[in-house]
Design a protein around this motif. Structure first.
Motif, PDB file in Angstrom:
ATOM      1  N   VAL A 106       0.790  -1.257  -0.062  1.00 34.92           N
ATOM      2  CA  VAL A 106       0.075  -0.068   0.057  1.00 34.92           C
ATOM      3  C   VAL A 106       0.724   1.185   0.115  1.00 34.92           C
ATOM      4  CG1 VAL A 106      -1.804  -1.232   1.340  1.00 34.92           C
ATOM      5  CG2 VAL A 106      -0.228  -0.011   2.605  1.00 34.92           C
ATOM      6  N   PRO A 166      -5.938  -8.453  -1.862  1.00 36.62           N
ATOM      7  CA  PRO A 166      -6.705  -7.631  -1.131  1.00 36.62           C
ATOM      8  C   PRO A 166      -6.752  -7.729   0.253  1.00 36.62           C
ATOM      9  CG  PRO A 166      -8.198  -8.639  -2.636  1.00 36.62           C
ATOM     10  CD  PRO A 166      -6.781  -9.362  -3.032  1.00 36.62           C
ATOM     11  N   GLY A 167      -6.563  -8.871   1.013  1.00 34.42           N
ATOM     12  CA  GLY A 167      -6.128  -9.149   2.240  1.00 34.42           C
ATOM     13  C   GLY A 167      -4.866  -8.509   2.650  1.00 34.42           C
ATOM     14  N   ARG A 168      -3.731  -8.684   1.780  1.00 33.98           N
ATOM     15  CA  ARG A 168      -2.452  -8.154   2.077  1.00 33.98           C
ATOM     16  C   ARG A 168      -2.650  -6.345   2.071  1.00 33.98           C
ATOM     17  NH1 ARG A 168       2.336 -10.630   1.776  1.00 33.98           N
ATOM     18  NH2 ARG A 168       4.294  -9.132   1.157  1.00 33.98           N
ATOM     19  N   ARG A 169      -3.273  -6.003   1.192  1.00 28.49           N
ATOM     20  CA  ARG A 169      -3.554  -4.472   1.147  1.00 28.49           C
ATOM     21  C   ARG A 169      -4.155  -4.045   2.438  1.00 28.49           C
ATOM     22  NH1 ARG A 169      -2.625  -2.452  -4.079  1.00 28.49           N
ATOM     23  NH2 ARG A 169      -2.684  -4.099  -5.778  1.00 28.49           N
ATOM     24  N   ILE A 170      -5.222  -4.828   2.899  1.00 28.45           N
ATOM     25  CA  ILE A 170      -5.922  -4.618   3.998  1.00 28.45           C
ATOM     26  C   ILE A 170      -5.047  -4.598   5.190  1.00 28.45           C
ATOM     27  CG2 ILE A 170      -7.782  -5.140   5.600  1.00 28.45           C
ATOM     28  CD1 ILE A 170      -9.324  -5.994   3.274  1.00 28.45           C
ATOM     29  N   HIS A 171      -3.916  -5.450   5.267  1.00 27.29           N
ATOM     30  CA  HIS A 171      -3.032  -5.656   6.451  1.00 27.29           C
ATOM     31  C   HIS A 171      -2.500  -4.576   6.271  1.00 27.29           C
ATOM     32  CE1 HIS A 171      -0.746  -7.661   9.253  1.00 27.29           C
ATOM     33  NE2 HIS A 171       0.135  -7.826   8.635  1.00 27.29           N
ATOM     34  N   ALA A 173      -2.545  -1.504   4.914  1.00 27.80           N
ATOM     35  CA  ALA A 173      -3.393  -0.258   5.667  1.00 27.80           C
ATOM     36  C   ALA A 173      -3.344  -0.182   7.110  1.00 27.80           C
ATOM     37  CB  ALA A 173      -4.534  -0.081   4.823  1.00 27.80           C
ATOM     38  N   VAL A 174      -3.630  -1.499   7.656  1.00 26.57           N
ATOM     39  CA  VAL A 174      -4.064  -1.431   9.057  1.00 26.57           C
ATOM     40  C   VAL A 174      -2.603  -1.137   9.870  1.00 26.57           C
ATOM     41  CG1 VAL A 174      -4.485  -3.020  11.025  1.00 26.57           C
ATOM     42  CG2 VAL A 174      -5.852  -2.834   9.171  1.00 26.57           C
ATOM     43  N   ARG A 175      -1.541  -1.782   9.177  1.00 28.18           N
ATOM     44  CA  ARG A 175      -0.347  -1.451   9.773  1.00 28.18           C
ATOM     45  C   ARG A 175       0.104  -0.066   9.571  1.00 28.18           C
ATOM     46  NH1 ARG A 175       4.437  -5.765   8.733  1.00 28.18           N
ATOM     47  NH2 ARG A 175       5.331  -4.172  10.127  1.00 28.18           N
TER      48      ARG A 175
END
Length: 421
Positions: A106, A166-171, A173-175
């Motif tokens: 991201v 997508p899950g990697r992008r969300i992870h 963004a959360v980090r």
């Protein structure tokens, strides 16, 4: 069933790497500038220390920026938000250079978004400072420049998103969000805890007699305000305080105004070798010297002496001479601008006699010396306006509990704080 293969983000191209290095380098500089601005803000608000901002007498200065209501967001200095922003962008730029990890998925888009936001905020704050302040803060300008360079770096890095799940992008963004919240929140907590423990050096005892005051019956707090007639910020803050007198009085606070022209006025009562800081540097200001700040201060003191209770009114009128051609203060200008209170100043020539007399000169020197003693104790330089909010108990000033303030907004915040009275 074959397990899905995780596709790592592609290694950054030379253009993206150059952008990442630019963002990282500008972030390091921005981090240093932000930390220094936080130190300046903390010192001015809690340590009675306005030193640390370089600039010539008529050049860049930080006093107005540090005292502005725009220097804080949600009660926290802008520098804290800036540090959180810079640390996050540096982490994202590092992720781009590494080319792996959750943040890398991201980083490019996040940096472009953060960079655009920081440039927009810089333009807004810069426009406000340019139109409202007499001097620009050099450290603020340096910070704006580093944020602009970081945006340029983000622009070099932007491009089509890499093939990440997508899950990697969300992870990722959360980090990134967690890093920003942790950095900003940790700094905010540390700042608040440090502010609660901070205190000014002990003030000198026995302040000089009150020059001009907005008095009330049975005051519980005194606001000791030092101003220079040639200081635009002093003019603005005093005007705001005069408009806020009902709020001060509602909380049992009196306003005491003292004069501190940033120039040596009378060698008989305050020799030049005493008008210095702890390091022996003269506490003078070019604008104050060239515009006869001493004359303006003496006129305000004499107006109060000749017409008790009219001193603040006279000082407000004298401040309006800042809008005239240099030199701001001359005897003819002063007599003309004090025309509204001339009927109570006495026969013609009485004001000039007071200004030229030893009593007014001695009173002014006593007020200058008092603030200088604060400066020498804390090892800084004179910065006006300077105020001290002092509790009054049983008609006695508790100077050991004095709280510093450099703006009307900070004064009102201290006065109206729960448990302040």
């Amino acid at each position: 069933m074959t397990a899905p293969t995780l596709v790592s983000p592609p290694q950054p191209a030379s253009r993206a790497r150059a952008g990442a290095w630019l963002t990282l380098a500008s972030g390091l500089v921005g981090l240093g500038v932000s930390v220094w601005l936080l130190r300046l803000k903390f010192g001015a608000d809690f340590l009675c220390d306005a030193s640390g901002c370089t600039g010539g007498d008529d050049g860049p200065a930080c006093a107005e920026a540090l005292a502005s209501p725009w220097s804080e967001v949600l009660g926290l200095p802008l520098a804290i938000w800036s540090i959180g922003h810079v640390v996050t962008t540096m982490a994202l730029a590092t992720a781009v250079l590494r080319g792996r990890g959750a943040l890398a998925a991201v980083a490019a888009r996040a940096l472009l978004l953060l960079g655009g936001f920081s440039v927009a905020v810089s333009l807004l704050l810069g426009a406000y400072a340019y139109t409202q302040f007499a001097h620009m803060c050099p450290f603020c300008l340096a910070l704006y420049a580093t944020l602009a360079l970081a945006f340029v770096g983000a622009w070099l890095m932007h491009g089509p998103a890499g093939p990440a799940e997508p899950g990697r992008r969300i992870h990722g963004a959360v980090r990134a969000l967690t890093l920003w919240v942790g950095t900003t929140g940790g700094l905010a907590l540390g700042y608040q805890l440090a502010a609660r423990r901070a205190s000014c050096p002990p003030p000198p005892p026995d302040p000089p007699p009150v020059a001009m005051a907005a008095a009330i019956e049975a005051p519980r707090t005194a606001v000791m305000l030092f101003v220079d007639p040639t200081c635009p910020l002093c003019r603005r803050e005093l005007h705001f305080l005069q408009q806020s007198l009902p709020r001060l009085r509602a909380h049992g606070a009196e306003l005491w105004v003292y004069m501190f022209p940033r120039a040596g006025c009378d060698e008989r009562f305050l020799p030049a070798h005493e008008f210095v800081d702890a390091g022996g540097k003269l506490q003078t200001h070019g604008e104050a010297r060239s515009n006869n700040a001493c004359l303006g201060a003496l006129a305000a003191l004499c107006a109060e002496r000749l017409a008790p209770g009219r001193g603040l009114e006279a000082l407000s009128a004298l401040f309006d001479l800042q809008d005239t051609e240099a030199p701001r203060f001359t005897t003819d200008k002063i007599e003309k601008t004090l025309g509204e209170v001339a009927d109570v100043l006495g026969p013609g020539g009485k004001l000039r006699t007071c200004i030229d007399g030893e009593d007014a000169a001695a009173a002014l020197a006593a007020q200058q010396r008092y603030l200088l003693s604060w400066v020498k104790t804390r090892g800084g330089r004179v910065s006006v306006p300077q105020a001290f909010v002092v509790p009054i108990v049983d008609d006695s000033l508790h100077l050991d509990e004095a709280m510093p303030a450099t703006s009307a907004g900070k004064i009102l915040k201290l006065i109206e704080a729960p448990g302040s009275n």
